[in-house]
Design a protein around this motif. Structure first.
Motif, short mmCIF file in Angstrom:
data_model
loop_
_atom_site.label_atom_id
_atom_site.label_comp_id
_atom_site.label_asym_id
_atom_site.label_seq_id
_atom_site.Cartn_x
_atom_site.Cartn_y
_atom_site.Cartn_z
N GLU A 4 0.86 -1.26 0.02
CA GLU A 4 -0.09 0.13 0.13
C GLU A 4 0.89 1.40 0.01
OE1 GLU A 4 -2.76 0.10 3.31
OE2 GLU A 4 -2.86 2.25 3.12
N PHE A 5 1.96 1.15 0.95
CA PHE A 5 2.88 2.39 0.80
C PHE A 5 3.62 2.73 -0.15
CE2 PHE A 5 1.32 1.34 5.20
CZ PHE A 5 0.73 2.36 5.56
N ASP A 6 4.20 1.42 -0.82
CA ASP A 6 4.96 1.65 -2.11
C ASP A 6 4.15 2.33 -3.11
OD1 ASP A 6 7.05 0.55 -1.10
OD2 ASP A 6 6.42 -1.67 -1.92
N ILE A 26 1.19 15.31 1.09
CA ILE A 26 1.13 13.70 1.52
C ILE A 26 2.18 13.12 2.32
CG2 ILE A 26 1.23 11.38 0.46
CD1 ILE A 26 0.04 12.53 -1.93
N GLY A 27 1.74 12.44 3.25
CA GLY A 27 2.69 11.56 4.10
C GLY A 27 2.52 11.92 5.83
N ASP A 28 1.91 12.76 6.14
CA ASP A 28 1.48 12.92 7.77
C ASP A 28 -0.18 12.49 7.86
OD1 ASP A 28 1.61 13.61 10.43
OD2 ASP A 28 3.28 14.93 9.82
N ASP A 29 -0.55 12.76 8.92
CA ASP A 29 -2.06 12.25 9.06
C ASP A 29 -3.03 13.24 8.59
OD1 ASP A 29 -1.45 10.12 10.94
OD2 ASP A 29 -0.66 11.41 12.43
N THR A 86 -7.82 15.79 -2.52
CA THR A 86 -7.39 14.62 -1.92
C THR A 86 -8.33 13.61 -2.68
OG1 THR A 86 -9.17 14.58 -0.52
CG2 THR A 86 -7.29 15.59 0.52
N LEU A 87 -7.43 12.21 -2.65
CA LEU A 87 -8.01 11.08 -3.59
C LEU A 87 -8.20 9.99 -2.67
CD1 LEU A 87 -8.07 9.48 -6.29
CD2 LEU A 87 -5.57 9.25 -6.18
N ALA A 88 -9.37 9.58 -2.42
CA ALA A 88 -9.58 8.31 -1.74
C ALA A 88 -9.84 7.21 -2.78
CB ALA A 88 -10.83 8.36 -1.03
N ILE A 118 -2.78 16.65 -2.03
CA ILE A 118 -2.09 16.79 -0.82
C ILE A 118 -2.54 15.57 0.28
CG2 ILE A 118 -2.23 19.10 -1.01
CD1 ILE A 118 -4.76 19.03 0.75
N GLY A 119 -3.28 14.50 -0.36
CA GLY A 119 -3.44 13.20 0.68
C GLY A 119 -4.43 12.51 0.11
N GLY A 120 -5.05 11.43 0.90
CA GLY A 120 -6.05 10.56 0.45
C GLY A 120 -6.10 9.29 1.36
N ASP A 121 -6.69 8.32 0.50
CA ASP A 121 -6.70 6.82 1.41
C ASP A 121 -6.61 6.14 0.14
OD1 ASP A 121 -6.68 5.45 3.45
OD2 ASP A 121 -8.77 5.41 3.87
N THR A 122 -6.27 4.70 0.53
CA THR A 122 -5.85 3.82 -0.32
C THR A 122 -6.37 2.33 0.15
OG1 THR A 122 -4.12 4.95 -1.47
CG2 THR A 122 -4.39 2.71 -2.13
N THR A 123 -7.36 1.67 -0.42
CA THR A 123 -7.77 0.40 0.03
C THR A 123 -8.16 -0.65 -0.96
OG1 THR A 123 -9.95 -0.35 0.95
CG2 THR A 123 -9.94 1.93 0.76
P1 ADP Z 1 -3.64 7.40 7.84
O1 ADP Z 1 -3.29 5.91 8.34
O2 ADP Z 1 -3.35 8.45 8.83
O3 ADP Z 1 -5.19 7.14 7.36
P2 ADP Z 1 -2.66 6.15 5.49
O4 ADP Z 1 -1.53 5.23 6.03
O5 ADP Z 1 -3.71 5.85 4.96
O6 ADP Z 1 -2.63 7.24 6.59
O7 ADP Z 1 -1.88 7.20 4.38
C1 ADP Z 1 -0.50 7.63 4.37
C2 ADP Z 1 -0.42 9.23 3.79
O8 ADP Z 1 -0.77 8.74 2.53
C3 ADP Z 1 -1.53 10.01 4.20
O9 ADP Z 1 -0.70 11.37 4.20
C4 ADP Z 1 -2.43 9.91 3.23
O10 ADP Z 1 -3.02 11.36 3.25
C5 ADP Z 1 -1.56 9.67 1.99
N1 ADP Z 1 -2.42 8.91 1.22
C6 ADP Z 1 -2.99 7.77 1.17
N2 ADP Z 1 -3.73 7.18 0.06
C7 ADP Z 1 -3.45 8.12 -0.81
C8 ADP Z 1 -3.78 8.36 -2.20
N3 ADP Z 1 -4.64 7.50 -2.98
N4 ADP Z 1 -3.68 9.48 -2.94
C9 ADP Z 1 -2.74 10.58 -2.41
N5 ADP Z 1 -2.12 10.49 -1.11
C10 ADP Z 1 -2.77 9.33 -0.51
#
Ligand code: ADP
Ligand code: MG
Length: 322
Positions: A4-6, A26-29, A86-88, A118-123
């Motif tokens: 997921e992180f890669d 991207i990278g912090d909470d 942001t991108l989920a 600037i951030g998001g979530d990946t699942t």
């Molecule tokens: P958390 O556990 O706090 O929800 P994550 O481990 O899900 O954080 O995500 C790590 C970092 O990567 C966070 O800064 C998050 O915003 C970013 N991130 C996660 N998925 C994506 C994505 N699809 N696009 C951009 N940034 C993402």
């Protein structure tokens, strides 16, 4: 195997753009935004679901473009300038080829509008793309749905109906030549968010929205929120270049109720006609006057001779269709 992180690092976090408005990406909470002093934030979310908003085998480059474009279109409809998004992402698998193309389409449009991821979530899960955009604009300048005034002209940007025509081609509802179909499909897959026009209309237009579900239904939202009615000159609606070749009934149906156009529909006082035209010219975006806001509630459709036309059309509604 891509973790997921890669995946986040390789396809989404690598693309850093330096922007003083973004204090932390991207990278912090959380990400941190420095709002421009005195500006108001405009925020909007749009979700695209596989099999609902796009075909499961959709070209990932175009999908990357479209999922951000529909969100930027909402900022355009308020007159806001894009700042960040942001991108989920829910993905069935970590397919490097798909991710490479998707991020390419996404960032090409993001860079065009200086809008940073600037951030998001990946699942892991069924393909589902949800974007939240952040924009800014001077307080009091937003083009709201509830601000149409009796006597306003109604305008639309660009052309309508080609996206719906492309769908009719895919569904074999209408037979199109291959070249025609690909031209129309371009409109469906690669909508242009009218950011520059939206910003240029601040202080000129009263109400605005973007047309995602079809003009009739979307204009209906302005009428309802502003507590007014309207007349539309349906044969002055600007049909897309491919739709223009179709018979009148289809032109009417697809310009009025097509959907997926992402053009702006806005109202402005007649005294602003020259200013609206100048705004369109400055942004190289066609603007067409299509009707007027009236006191009498409801939407009246008129033909070229000013005669009422009754058409059994409705707007797209996710919960009204099977
Ligand atoms: P958390 O556990 O706090 O929800 P994550 O481990 O899900 O954080 O995500 C790590 C970092 O990567 C966070 O800064 C998050 O915003 C970013 N991130 C996660 N998925 C994506 C994505 N699809 N696009 C951009 N940034 C993402
Ligand atoms: Mg998380």
């Amino acid at each position: 195997m891509l973790s997921e992180f890669d995946l986040i690092k390789r396809y989404f976090a690598q693309h850093t753009v330096s922007d003083p408005r973004i204090a932390l990406g991207i990278g912090d909470d959380c990400a941190l935004i420095n709002p421009t002093p005195g500006m108001q934030l405009a925020i909007s979310t749009d979700m695209l679901v596989s099999g609902r908003h796009f075909f499961p085998d959709a070209d990932p480059v175009m999908l990357g473009h479209k999922c951000l474009a529909v969100n930027l279109s909402d900022l355009a409809a308020m007159g806001a300038m894009p700042v960040a998004f942001t991108l989920a992402l829910s993905l069935p698998e970590a397919n490097p080829d798909w991710l490479e193309k998707f991020s390419h389409g996404l960032f090409a449009l993001a860079d065009q509008h200086q809008c940073s991821l600037i951030g998001g979530d990946t699942t892991k899960g069924p393909l589902n793309i949800c974007i939240t955009v952040f924009g800014e604009l001077p307080p009091g300048s937003a083009l709201r749905r509830d601000a149409a005034q009796v006597g306003d002209d109604i305008w639309v940007s660009g052309t309508l109906g080609d996206a719906r025509l492309a769908l009719a081609g895919y569904w074999k509802e209408i037979k199109l030549e291959a070249a025609e179909h690909s031209q129309a499909a371009q409109r469906m897959h690669q909508p242009t968010p009218r950011i520059a026009l939206g910003m240029a209309l601040r202080g000129i237009a009263n109400a605005a929205l973007d047309i995602s579900d079809g003009l009739i239904g979307d204009l209906g939202h302005i009428l309802e929120r502003s507590d007014v009615g309207a007349s539309l000159h349906i044969d002055s609606l600007p049909a897309g270049p491919v739709l223009s070749q179709q018979p009148l009934a289809k032109r009417r149906e697809f310009t009025l109720a097509g959907g997926d156009d992402y053009e702006l529909c806005f109202t402005a006082p007649p005294a602003q006609r020259a200013a609206v035209i100048a705004a369109g010219l400055a942004c190289a975006t066609a603007v067409t006057r299509i009707g007027c806001i009236e006191q009498q509630k409801g939407l009246r459709l008129l033909d070229d001779f000013g005669q009422p036309v009754s058409l059994p059309l409705s707007s797209f509604d996710h919960f009204a269709t099977p």
